[in-house]
Design a protein around this motif. Sequence first.
Motif, short mmCIF file in Angstrom:
data_model
loop_
_atom_site.label_atom_id
_atom_site.label_comp_id
_atom_site.label_asym_id
_atom_site.label_seq_id
_atom_site.Cartn_x
_atom_site.Cartn_y
_atom_site.Cartn_z
N ALA A 152 0.81 -1.22 0.00
CA ALA A 152 0.00 0.00 0.00
C ALA A 152 0.84 1.27 0.00
N GLU A 153 2.13 1.15 0.32
CA GLU A 153 2.99 2.33 0.22
C GLU A 153 4.25 2.03 -0.59
N LEU A 154 4.18 0.99 -1.42
CA LEU A 154 5.34 0.56 -2.20
C LEU A 154 5.83 1.66 -3.13
N TRP A 155 4.93 2.22 -3.92
CA TRP A 155 5.37 3.21 -4.91
C TRP A 155 5.72 4.53 -4.25
N ASP A 156 5.05 4.88 -3.16
CA ASP A 156 5.45 6.07 -2.41
C ASP A 156 6.86 5.91 -1.86
N ALA A 157 7.19 4.70 -1.43
CA ALA A 157 8.54 4.46 -0.89
C ALA A 157 9.59 4.63 -1.97
N VAL A 158 9.31 4.17 -3.19
CA VAL A 158 10.26 4.34 -4.28
C VAL A 158 10.41 5.82 -4.63
N LEU A 159 9.30 6.54 -4.63
CA LEU A 159 9.33 7.95 -5.02
C LEU A 159 9.91 8.85 -3.93
N ASN A 160 9.62 8.53 -2.66
CA ASN A 160 9.96 9.45 -1.57
C ASN A 160 11.09 8.97 -0.67
N LYS A 179 1.12 6.28 -9.48
CA LYS A 179 2.40 6.47 -8.78
C LYS A 179 3.39 5.37 -9.15
N GLY A 180 2.86 4.16 -9.39
CA GLY A 180 3.73 3.07 -9.79
C GLY A 180 4.47 3.34 -11.08
N ILE A 181 3.76 3.93 -12.04
CA ILE A 181 4.40 4.29 -13.31
C ILE A 181 5.46 5.36 -13.08
N ALA A 182 5.13 6.34 -12.25
CA ALA A 182 6.12 7.38 -11.92
C ALA A 182 7.34 6.78 -11.24
N ALA A 183 7.11 5.80 -10.37
CA ALA A 183 8.23 5.13 -9.70
C ALA A 183 9.11 4.40 -10.70
N HIS A 184 8.48 3.75 -11.67
CA HIS A 184 9.26 3.04 -12.68
C HIS A 184 10.05 4.00 -13.57
N ARG A 185 9.59 5.22 -13.70
CA ARG A 185 10.34 6.21 -14.48
C ARG A 185 11.40 6.94 -13.66
N ALA A 187 -8.21 0.25 -16.32
CA ALA A 187 -7.43 -0.42 -15.28
C ALA A 187 -7.86 0.06 -13.90
N ASP A 188 -8.30 -0.87 -13.06
CA ASP A 188 -8.82 -0.52 -11.75
C ASP A 188 -7.79 0.17 -10.87
N ASN A 189 -6.53 -0.23 -10.99
CA ASN A 189 -5.52 0.34 -10.10
C ASN A 189 -5.03 1.71 -10.51
N ILE A 190 -5.49 2.21 -11.65
CA ILE A 190 -5.29 3.63 -11.95
C ILE A 190 -6.21 4.46 -11.06
N LEU A 191 -7.40 3.92 -10.78
CA LEU A 191 -8.38 4.64 -9.96
C LEU A 191 -8.12 4.49 -8.47
N CYS A 192 -7.65 3.30 -8.06
CA CYS A 192 -7.47 3.02 -6.63
C CYS A 192 -6.19 3.65 -6.11
N GLY A 193 -6.25 4.21 -4.92
CA GLY A 193 -5.10 4.91 -4.37
C GLY A 193 -4.31 4.08 -3.39
N PRO A 194 -3.02 4.36 -3.24
CA PRO A 194 -2.18 3.67 -2.26
C PRO A 194 -2.39 4.28 -0.87
N ILE A 195 -3.27 3.67 -0.10
CA ILE A 195 -3.65 4.22 1.21
C ILE A 195 -3.39 3.16 2.27
N PRO A 196 -2.25 3.17 2.92
CA PRO A 196 -1.96 2.13 3.92
C PRO A 196 -2.82 2.28 5.17
N SER A 197 -3.40 1.18 5.60
CA SER A 197 -4.18 1.17 6.84
C SER A 197 -4.08 -0.21 7.47
#
Length: 859
Positions: free
Chosen positions: A451-459, A493-499, A814-824
Amino acid sequence: MKDLIRGIQEHKVGRRTFLGWSAVAAGAAALVGTGTGLIKVGPETAEAAAAAEEGQWKTAACWHNCGGRCLNKVLVKDGMVIRQKTDDTHADTPNNPQQRGCARGRSQRKQVFAVDRLKYPMKRKNWAPGGGKKELRGQDEWVRISWDEAIEIMASETKRIKEKFGPRSILLGGGSEIGRTLASFGGYTNHSGTTSWGSWRWGPAKFGMAEGYSETSINDRLDLRNSQLIVIWGGNPAASAGGSPTYHYLQAKKAGAKFIIIDPIRTQSVELLADEWIPIYPGTDHAMALGVAHTLLTEDSPTNPMIEWDFLNKCTVGFDADHMPEGVDKKENFKDYVLGVTDGKPKTAEWAAEICGVDAATIKRFAREIAKTKKTALLTAWAPARTHNSDSWPQMFMTLGAMCGHMGESGRMTGVSCHRHTANGGPNLVTGGSSGVPGVKNPITDSINDAELWDAVLNGKYTAGFNKKVDIDIQMIVHGNGATLQTREGMTKGIAAHRKVEFVVTMGHFMTTQATYSDLVLPVTTPWESEGGLLTGQREILIYYTRISQPLFEAKSDMAVAVEVAKKLGLDEKVINPMSEKQQLFNQLVGAKVMKADGTGMEALLTITDADIAAWGVTGAKPQQGRITLAEFTEKGIYHVERRPGDKLGFIAYDTFRKDPEKNKLKTATGKLEIHSKALQELIKGYGFTQIQPIPTYNPPTEGYEATFKDFKGKVKGEFPLQAINPHYLRRSHSVFDNVDWLREAFPNKIQLSTADAEARGIMDGDTVLLTSRHGKVIRVAAVTEAVMPGVVGVPHGAWVDIDPATGIDKAGADNILCGPIPSGQGISGWNSCNVQIEKYNGTPLTPDHTWAPRIPVK
């Protein structure tokens, strides 16, 4: 097709074989969608029927993660697959049904031999060590390269990035084989999450239930026929549970069971099974359950018993002040919370109705029905738990079952019924053995929650526990098997992380989402091109599949790639791959076990002779006596444990515990079902995201129903007034099969929305619509229907993203374009809690995606 011809000619595949593949691809029976979502298969030709007498039927893998594991047979003639069929190895009966495949499995050849199979190693045109023009990932041209160059690039980049940033900078998206190489070279950062389970993943063990995959809390399929009332709360087995589960439910219905299905959508399962459909807003199941609990409590009396107090008092802790765990404040009991004693808010049916959308009268009637029907099965799937902040929901579901005593007796059960244990609980009656390959320990302990994988790569930070943040600098992403970018929330965010990172490599079969955003793409083989293997799905079968084809084009196995990279890195290849594929398979066959007829334990499934060992050319094996011969198993391709009512192979969950809870304690802190669970509370706290109470209190989900309002009390809707959910879809198994044109035509991946919501927005059936969430935008064709609850939008799960570079909008839905990375909580992947707005699209309308060009990167 010219590309396919060229590739086949280059690799000296015979003309007859190629012509056969082409005929299969172009002239096979068409799949036609029907109004019920079922499939019609066109008539077979006389030539195909005649060919059946000449070819050889082989058992082929249907290896995808639907839970079904059905029998898939292919007819091979002159080295090509010309037909497919499913299980016909024995007579089909309710007690011993055939393991019949679905439209996806029967389309398998269209996947394995697809024109868009990755054929050669490729690198991105503008790639250079360090990334090159990283912003072009996903849009760049591709250049065919040799395997020698590909292995050199991967090994040199692995070495360079490890030396520059350390081994923690390498993220393994998936792939156990390449993971062995990376672990041997200093390690890698891992990732983990609740994936399909949602909040059923880790918490239930703390309060005394099973998560539904490795272990179950429900009875077996033959005992299900003894239920008088079957509640399916948030599950659609007819679409999401491959194989025989729906057939098992039908046997219970034929035996007289009434079905109530609670779901935001009137699904295929509702149409087939339900006597009553109760529509409910996504993510509000917990609120409805509390309203049911309040009704049970307030209407219970000696003359109108609604609660099974004997079971509650003996088998649970935490329900009322008199049955609390030792050392716990009595005021923390569940009963007082429901009645409003502790917080001044009684959880009445009326209170629940305002949240869940089920009227109070229905909630009360439902409560009375499950209380008064002695043999009730309270079943749920994982979908309601794939919701942010839902960590208390499984505990609430258990509590509801415990209040009514629906556990531990014939026809009575409470728990998860989905995936491979849909409608059929209990331990497996037949299992495969171990391959014998020892693991390679990863020396790096970092594991980032999905849930915070791509945020971790970006931040550069991730949560590693309560009040614990850890710095991380991911600079390399390695994708083996799986679809991490496609199937984890927050794909934007995942695409941004890959870039962002310096290097991305994907090993795969097709130009999937993660391959598209890579620098290096390596073609690997499917299980049809392997030595063979074992598959198990529901508890009564074991399937043996064999090689159907030699590796296509230049594809290598995942293990071969891992070994070549390891050699280039100077590692011992015997550590990476200590034994042959054939030896591993034989070890699994030798270790296969089956339950004895009297149910007292497992015994060897297969008789192995000296001649078998010599024929296979393996070592370390000894002759053994089993139930059937190795030749019989490998020829038939399946072993099915025969069942009959009254046999010794049945399963009643919690039966010994219910009879004597002191002697047969559960593996919880108190040995009982914990309605008050300090262990669950501490588990959730330990993840470091959000916290819960030790009793199952209602926690509104982030981006749930309440979040669709700007002013919930005044019922004023906000910017994103609708709830999007991601139902599993017959076109795909998760994201697999999305490129198969047969399935694309049969199941066109439309967005479902209610007639009321469509009319309010001027949307007609068949219009191209734009869905916008806080996290991204997609367009798809609308299916306007009365089968969806107003306020809810169904976005089928798993479409391969296809972003228009001019607009930045995904055309695939794609469903995961709409769904947000929200860790809980425990790091829940909350795909079913997502707020959206929908409107008619003003751009160019979409064409049917089965007419879209296949993804062939090198022409």
